[in-house]
Design a protein around this motif. Structure first.
Motif, PDB file in Angstrom:
ATOM      1  N   ARG A 108       0.826  -1.211   0.000  1.00  0.00           N
ATOM      2  CA  ARG A 108       0.000   0.000   0.000  1.00  0.00           C
ATOM      3  C   ARG A 108       0.860   1.261   0.000  1.00  0.00           C
ATOM      4  NH1 ARG A 108      -5.223  -1.076   0.413  1.00  0.00           N
ATOM      5  NH2 ARG A 108      -5.856  -3.133   1.166  1.00  0.00           N
ATOM      6  N   ALA A 130       1.994   1.681  -3.522  1.00  0.00           N
ATOM      7  CA  ALA A 130       0.869   2.050  -4.393  1.00  0.00           C
ATOM      8  C   ALA A 130       0.464   3.508  -4.244  1.00  0.00           C
ATOM      9  CB  ALA A 130      -0.332   1.149  -4.105  1.00  0.00           C
ATOM     10  N   PRO A 165       1.321   3.097  -8.412  1.00  0.00           N
ATOM     11  CA  PRO A 165       0.389   1.958  -8.473  1.00  0.00           C
ATOM     12  C   PRO A 165       0.890   0.809  -9.326  1.00  0.00           C
ATOM     13  CG  PRO A 165      -0.784   4.042  -8.754  1.00  0.00           C
ATOM     14  CD  PRO A 165       0.671   4.364  -8.820  1.00  0.00           C
ATOM     15  N   LYS A 169       1.744  -3.124  -8.191  1.00  0.00           N
ATOM     16  CA  LYS A 169       1.161  -4.290  -8.856  1.00  0.00           C
ATOM     17  C   LYS A 169       2.251  -5.281  -9.251  1.00  0.00           C
ATOM     18  CE  LYS A 169      -1.578  -5.586 -12.911  1.00  0.00           C
ATOM     19  NZ  LYS A 169      -2.260  -5.095 -14.137  1.00  0.00           N
ATOM     20  N   LEU A 188      -5.140  -3.968  -4.401  1.00  0.00           N
ATOM     21  CA  LEU A 188      -4.508  -2.671  -4.602  1.00  0.00           C
ATOM     22  C   LEU A 188      -5.433  -1.741  -5.358  1.00  0.00           C
ATOM     23  CD1 LEU A 188      -0.924  -3.879  -5.584  1.00  0.00           C
ATOM     24  CD2 LEU A 188      -1.660  -2.916  -3.404  1.00  0.00           C
ATOM     25  N   ARG A 189      -5.348  -0.482  -4.992  1.00  0.00           N
ATOM     26  CA  ARG A 189      -6.185   0.528  -5.649  1.00  0.00           C
ATOM     27  C   ARG A 189      -5.749   0.705  -7.099  1.00  0.00           C
ATOM     28  NH1 ARG A 189      -5.205   5.763  -6.788  1.00  0.00           N
ATOM     29  NH2 ARG A 189      -3.216   5.624  -5.641  1.00  0.00           N
ATOM     30  N   LYS A 190      -6.722   0.702  -7.983  1.00  0.00           N
ATOM     31  CA  LYS A 190      -6.452   0.957  -9.395  1.00  0.00           C
ATOM     32  C   LYS A 190      -6.888   2.374  -9.735  1.00  0.00           C
ATOM     33  CE  LYS A 190      -6.933  -3.814 -11.011  1.00  0.00           C
ATOM     34  NZ  LYS A 190      -7.655  -4.717 -11.940  1.00  0.00           N
TER      35      LYS A 190
END
Length: 394
Positions: free
Chosen positions: A130, A133, A137, A141, A171-173
Motif C-alpha cells: 500500500r 501504491a 500503483p 502491482k 490494490l487501488r487501481k
C-alpha cells in the motif's frame, strides 16, 4: 485406545528442569509441519524464562529439512533462489525476468530484503504494497506479482504452509480517462515533428532523420505497438497488391547483457495479425523503400549502423519533439488509442480489437476507446415520464 496426535504446529505439556544455579531447561513435544513429533527444548535463567524461550522457539519453528529454504531464510536469499529457478526453467521470457529483477532491486529488497521469511507476515506485506501504491500503483502491482511467486516457492519447499501474499488486500487501481487525438491534435503532432527534424545551426551531432514522422504515421495506420512497428521488416510488407498489407509478427525487446533484439513473436497470440494499410501509409513506405539503405535485418526502420531502433530512443525523440507544444500528454500509446477510438466509432469494437491485436474486446473497450460524451437517443422512451396533456372543457 491410542492417544490422538497433536495438531500440526502445536505442542504438549511443557516440563521444566533445573540444571544448575540460574539455569533452567524447558522441554515439550512439538508436532512439526511435516507431521512428525519431536522434542524441543530451550533454556533460561529461571523456570518461567525458559518456558517463554521455549514458546518463542516453537512459535517460530521451521520444519527440519535438507532444503536451502526455511522459515529463517532471508527474503533476499529467497528472491535470488526464485530468480535462479525461473531462469533455469526457461518458461518466463528474459525481458519479463528483467522486469522482475527491476522490481526486486528498486522496491522489494530495500524494504523487505533483510527480513526472514517468517517475519514477512500478511500485515507487513500489505503495508509495504500500500505504501508503494500511494505514488506508484503500477510498481505496487508488479511487486505483488513478484512477491506472490517468491512466497509460492517458499510454500513448495516446505518453509511456509500458506502464501501470505494471497491474503493481502486488493490494490487501488487509479481511474484513467482514455484520451485520443482529435484532428487538430494530429496536425499539431506532425507540425511538432517537422519542426524538430529541422537542422539547428551550430548544434553539434548528426542531423535528425525522418524516421520519427514515418514511425508515427505507421502507428496511426496500423494501431500497432511501438515495439511491433520497430520490428517490422520489408518482407512483412506486401505493397504491390490491390490491398497492400503489413503483417505484425514480432516485437523489439531488451534483455540485460544482450541489448535490443527482435523477438520472433508478438505480446500475445492475438497480436500476430495482418492489417490492410491506408493509402497514406503505402505512399510513405514506398518512398522509404526507394531511398532505404540495406541493413542485415531487412528492417524497415534501422539505425545509421544498421541495427534495430530501440523503443526507448524513439520515445525520447518524441518527448523532445513535443516539448513546449502542449502535447505532453501524447505518448506512443496515444496513437494506438486514437486508432481504436476511430474504428470503434466508424465500425465496431470487434474491429477495433482485431486491429490492435487484442484477444478480448473488453480490454479494447476499457483501456483504448474514448467513451462518447453523448448518450444514446432515448428521448422517445423517456417521453413516457412526461405529464399527461390537460383536457380543456368547451
Amino acid at each position: 485406545m491410542a492417544r490422538p496426535p497433536l495438531p500440526i504446529g502445536t505442542w504438549g505439556n511443557i516440563r521444566t528442569e533445573k540444571l544448575g544455579p540460574n539455569r533452567y531447561c524447558a522441554r515439550a513435544r512439538f508436532r512439526d509441519y511435516d507431521g512428525k513429533t519431536r522434542d524441543v527444548e530451550a533454556t533460561g535463567t529461571t523456570g518461567p524464562a525458559a518456558t517463554r524461550a521455549l514458546k518463542e522457539k516453537m512459535r517460530d519453528r521451521a520444519t527440519p529439512n535438507d532444503d536451502e529454504i526455511t522459515r529463517d531464510t532471508h527474503v533476499s536469499t529467497l528472491a535470488n533462489l526464485w530468480i535462479e529457478e525461473i531462469t533455469a526453467e526457461e518458461r518466463v521470457a528474459p525481458q519479463t525476468i528483467n522486469k522482475y529483477e527491476t522490481s526486486l532491486r528498486t522496491a522489494i529488497l530495500p524494504a523487505l530484503g533483510n527480513l526472514r521469511i517468517r517475519e514477512a507476515g500478511v500485515g507487513r506485506l500489505d503495508k509495504f504494497l500500500r505504501e508503494v501504491a500511494t505514488d506508484r500503483p503500477s510498481a505496487a502491482k508488479n511487486a505483488k506479482v513478484v512477491l506472490g511467486q517468491m512466497f509460492a516457492l517458499a510454500v513448495r519447499r516446505g518453509a511456509l504452509t500458506t502464501n501470505p501474499v494471497r491474503e493481502t488486500g486488493r490494490l487501488r487501481k487509479p481511474r484513467r480517462t482514455v484520451r485520443a487525438l482529435e484532428t487538430e491534435h494530429l496536425e499539431g503532432v506532425r507540425s511538432a515533428i517537422r519542426q524538430w527534424q529541422q537542422p539547428t545551426p551550430g548544434k553539434p551531432g548528426p542531423r535528425h532523420t525522418g524516421d520519427l514522422a514515418d514511425i508515427v504515421d505507421l502507428m496511426l495506420a496500423t494501431g500497432a505497438r511501438i515495439g511491433e512497428i520497430l520490428a517490422g521488416r520489408w518482407e512483412d510488407a506486401d505493397l504491390g497488391t490491390e490491398q497492400p498489407t503489413v503483417t505484425i509478427c514480432g516485437t523489439i525487446v531488451y534483455v540485460k547483457g544482450k541489448g535490443f533484439f527482435r523477438q520472433e513473436w508478438t505480446k500475445s497470440d492475438a497480436g500476430y495479425r495482418t492489417v490492410v494499410l491506408p493509402r497514406f501509409a503505402v505512399g510513405m513506405l514506398l518512398a522509404r523503400k526507394l531511398n532505404a539503405a540495406d541493413n542485415p535485418h531487412d528492417a524497415i526502420f534501422a539505425s545509421r549502423r544498421g541495427t534495430w531502433l530501440s523503443p526507448q530512443n524513439v520515445r525520447r525523440q518524441w518527448r523532445q519533439a513535443r516539448a513546449d507544444t502542449g502535447l505532453e500528454w501524447v505518448t506512443p500509446h496515444t496513437f494506438r488509442k486514437t486508432v481504436a477510438t476511430l474504428i470503434d466509432k466508424e465500425a465496431d469494437t470487434d474491429s477495433a480489437a482485431a486491429q490492435l491485436g487484442h484477444g478480448s474486446k473488453e480490454i479494447t473497450k476499457k483501456h483504448y476507446i474514448v467513451k462518447p460524451a453523448l448518450a444514446p437517443d432515448s428521448s422517445h422512451i423517456l417521453e413516457q415520464l412526461g405529464a399527461s396533456p390537460t383536457t380543456t372543457s368547451p
